[in-house]
Write an enzyme that holds these catalytic residues in place. Structure first.
Site, PDB file in Angstrom:
ATOM      1  N   HIS A 151       0.831  -1.197   0.000  1.00 28.88           N
ATOM      2  CA  HIS A 151       0.000   0.000   0.000  1.00 28.88           C
ATOM      3  C   HIS A 151       0.874   1.259   0.000  1.00 28.88           C
ATOM      4  O   HIS A 151       2.086   1.185   0.163  1.00 28.88           O
ATOM      5  CB  HIS A 151      -0.920   0.030   1.230  1.00 28.88           C
ATOM      6  N   LYS A 155      -0.148   4.641   4.653  1.00 23.08           N
ATOM      7  CA  LYS A 155      -1.069   3.723   5.346  1.00 23.08           C
ATOM      8  C   LYS A 155      -0.520   3.363   6.718  1.00 23.08           C
ATOM      9  O   LYS A 155       0.647   2.996   6.855  1.00 23.08           O
ATOM     10  CB  LYS A 155      -1.301   2.458   4.514  1.00 23.08           C
TER      11      LYS A 155
END
Length: 258
Positions: A151, A155
């Protein structure tokens, strides 16, 4: 044609809140009635964004009433938003991940009063991946399994909520796999009960999940890549349109897809 579902969108200045508002503007079945953020932000897609402290009052005073909350914020703030929505009798769609046990219990308790749909991922592709992973894990006893997720660099929670859901699915299908090993370093031979788990953070990657199953001279790789966050916003709006007006209770995204 029925009236559009009236939405309250939290974290309007964040990545997902922005995407949800933008996506709602392009649909005929949803409209954003309330948008809030914890810090001041300019209007998003023509929707004014209020201070998060005003959220309970905005829900209580909305006319016509708000039908559903869509929340992709953080665990602590999500619990607060869901509590306010529950007090106002508003259905809750929650895409936030990273809850601890107490926070999960608070979200679950809300389902006693209003309809609540919480999912770690609102992508239809991920829903399909989950089904395939479960079937493959059951069909390949004894295979080594590794789960890798990637990600964007901002994140917070790791592994991702989607990766944790995939791990749960694998363990449900394979009773022999019960040890989650996060990364490896030094002398670290694999054990028979192990599932390897790896989290990567880089750039602005919306989300990638890979499940690797390897046996003797056989390797199966199952991968999902999200091209943008818009796929998650679209799924959350599908869930909100489906959930509004239903009886109190906990619902699953697979029910929306079915």
């Amino acid at each position: 044609m029925s009236d559009p579902v009236r939405l309250a969108v939290t974290g309007a200045g964040g990545r997902m809140g922005h995407e949800v508002i933008e996506a709602a503007r392009e649909r005929g079945d949803c409209e954003v009635a309330v948008a809030v953020n914890r810090s001041p932000v300019d209007p998003v897609a023509g929707v004014a964004v209020a201070d998060a402290a005003e959220f309970p009052a905005l829900l209580a005073d909305a006319e016509p009433a708000v039908d559903a909350l869509v929340d992709f914020t953080g665990p602590g703030s999500s619990v607060e938003y869901v509590a306010a929505a529950t007090e106002a009798g508003v259905a809750c769609v929650v895409g936030t991940t990273g809850f601890d046990g107490e926070q999960e219990a608070a979200i679950d308790a809300a389902a006693e009063s209003v309809p609540v749909l919480r999912a770690s991922n609102f992508s239809r592709g991920i829903a399909a991946l989950r089904r395939v992973v479960s079937e493959a894990a059951a069909a390949l006893p004894g295979y080594d399994v590794e789960v890798t997720e990637t990600h964007h660099s901002g994140k917070v929670d790791a592994p991702s909520g989607t990766a944790l859901t995939l791990l749960d699915d694998i363990e449900d299908a394979r009773a022999d796999l019960r040890e989650r090993v996060h990364g490896r370093e030094g002398d670290a031979p694999r054990t028979e009960s192990e599932i390897g788990v790896h989290a990567r953070r880089a750039g602005d990657i919306a989300g990638e999940h890979e499940v690797l199953m390897a046996g003797d001279e056989n390797v199966l790789e199952l991968t999902h890549r999200a091209g943008s966050r818009r796929v998650f916003a679209a799924g959350a709006l599908d869930a909100a349109a489906w959930l509004a007006g239903r009886d109190a209770g906990a619902y699953d995204f697979t029910e929306v897809l079915e």
